[in-house]
Enzyme design. Structure first.
Site, mmCIF file in Angstrom:
data_model
loop_
_atom_site.group_PDB
_atom_site.id
_atom_site.type_symbol
_atom_site.label_atom_id
_atom_site.label_comp_id
_atom_site.label_asym_id
_atom_site.label_seq_id
_atom_site.Cartn_x
_atom_site.Cartn_y
_atom_site.Cartn_z
ATOM 1 N N CYS A 129 97.491 71.260 -44.925
ATOM 2 C CA CYS A 129 96.563 72.306 -44.066
ATOM 3 C C CYS A 129 96.948 73.040 -42.753
ATOM 4 O O CYS A 129 96.748 72.538 -41.833
ATOM 5 C CB CYS A 129 94.815 72.125 -44.151
ATOM 6 S SG CYS A 129 94.349 73.260 -43.209
ATOM 7 N N CYS A 155 94.014 73.938 -40.080
ATOM 8 C CA CYS A 155 93.735 72.709 -40.184
ATOM 9 C C CYS A 155 94.795 72.370 -38.850
ATOM 10 O O CYS A 155 94.041 71.793 -37.866
ATOM 11 C CB CYS A 155 93.639 72.003 -40.995
ATOM 12 S SG CYS A 155 92.125 72.042 -41.870
ATOM 13 N N ASP A 156 95.573 72.265 -39.311
ATOM 14 C CA ASP A 156 96.231 71.324 -37.568
ATOM 15 C C ASP A 156 98.038 72.439 -37.781
ATOM 16 O O ASP A 156 98.623 71.700 -36.607
ATOM 17 C CB ASP A 156 97.217 69.981 -38.750
ATOM 18 C CG ASP A 156 96.485 69.612 -39.664
ATOM 19 O OD1 ASP A 156 95.428 68.870 -38.796
ATOM 20 O OD2 ASP A 156 96.182 69.162 -40.449
#
Length: 328
Positions: free
Chosen positions: A133, A136-137
């Site tokens: 993701c 997300c990261d």
């Protein structure tokens, strides 16, 4: 006993909930304890969902869908389904908390899951440099060198997004051309931070505590080389989440839930399916939403044919009779 329980909270699940709630079916949405909102919760700019000419953030879109469903009377439960009992007139949904909910009908809209490469280093370093993701990261890889594995739209979207943070992004693809749409390819090719590595597979992820690189193997001559990296983002596709209904519902050769033509009716009377779990081809938020609409309308017609105003026991008899008629 509920009229309908919706399993899944992506565009299909929440759209089904909106329609079912407006039909006064008081749906229960089991949204998951950790993945509520589906894949759009990890998507940044959604530019192709109708009604948002300037685009919309994935999490914002899903929040609005949930609020709309709840406004009309849907109940959202943050828990995980661990088993289903679909045979017979009364469907049972068993949750991780131990609670058991019953309903006359089920809409199965669990979506799909990230596909993994399937190598030891990937599992060992997941969350420590291996990610699925970008939204997300990506922030954690500022001015780092990273790689995206894949050649489809998701991979190009991930790679392009990650250039906002990383100093360099490699795209590793096992073929010599991309599967991504033309517009996504053009964006990636035009980005000076992205470099493509063709005809190569990742056969190992290197590092003890965190990712330090990958081992690449040529699909042409089998030669191997190390590529130093600070992170790896895997974007090689998704698999429909059908683990709860194996041996319960009929599947297609692609592994998705079989439905009858353009309807949402599955192989079991009273069970309907929608979204990416039935779609091996398009897998778009708008097609999932349309599929959720179909499922809710199919449920409404199914329940109307049973006369849902009756007592639970009477409804059960009616469902059983209808199921027998469908089977015939």
């Amino acid at each position: 006993m509920r009229h309908v329980i919706i399993i899944g909270s992506g565009p299909a699940g929440y759209t089904a909930a909106i329609y079912a709630a407006r039909a006064n079916l008081e749906p229960l949405v089991v949204a998951s304890s950790v993945e509520a909102g589906g894949d759009l919760m990890t998507t940044t700019d959604v530019e192709n969902f109708p009604g948002f000419p300037d685009g919309v953030q994935g999490p914002d879109l899903m929040t609005k869908m949930q609020e709309q469903a709840e406004r009309f009377g849907a109940e959202v439960l943050y828990d995980d389904v661990v088993s289903l009992e679909l045979d017979g007139p009364v469907k049972k949904v068993v949750l991780g908390s131990g609670a058991v909910h019953e309903a006359s009908s089920i809409i199965y809209a669990t979506g799909s899951a990230y596909r993994k490469i399937g190598i030891e280093g990937e599992e060992r370093l997941s969350g420590r440099g291996v990610s699925y993701c970008a939204t997300c990261d990506g922030f954690f890889f500022r001015e780092r060198v990273i790689a995206v594995v894949g050649g489809g739209d998701s991979a190009m979207e991930e790679a392009t997004f990650l250039t906002k943070f990383a100093s360099k992004v490699y795209v590793i693809h096992r073929r010599d051309e991309l599967r991504a749409s033309k517009i996504m390819q053009e964006r990636a090719f035009a980005n000076e931070k992205i470099e493509f590595i063709w005809n190569s597979e990742v056969v190992d992820v290197l590092g003890d505590e965190t990712v330090t690189g990958v081992v690449l193997e040529s699909v042409i001559d089998g030669t191997r080389r190390d590529l130093p990296l600070d992170g790896v983002f895997v974007a090689i596709g998704n698999d429909p989440r059908t683990h709860l209904i194996h041996d319960k519902l009929e599947l297609t050769p692609e592994g998705t839930v079989w439905v009858d033509g353009r309807s949402s009716r599955t192989s079991v009377a009273g069970v309907f399916a929608a979204g990416d779990v039935i779609d091996p081809t398009y897998r778009q938020a708008v097609t999932a939403a349309g599929s959720g609409t179909v499922a809710a309308l199919d449920v409404e017609h199914f329940l109307a044919a049973l006369g849902e105003a009756g007592a639970p026991d009477a409804r059960a008899d009616q469902i059983e009779n209808l199921a027998g008629a469908d089977a015939a």
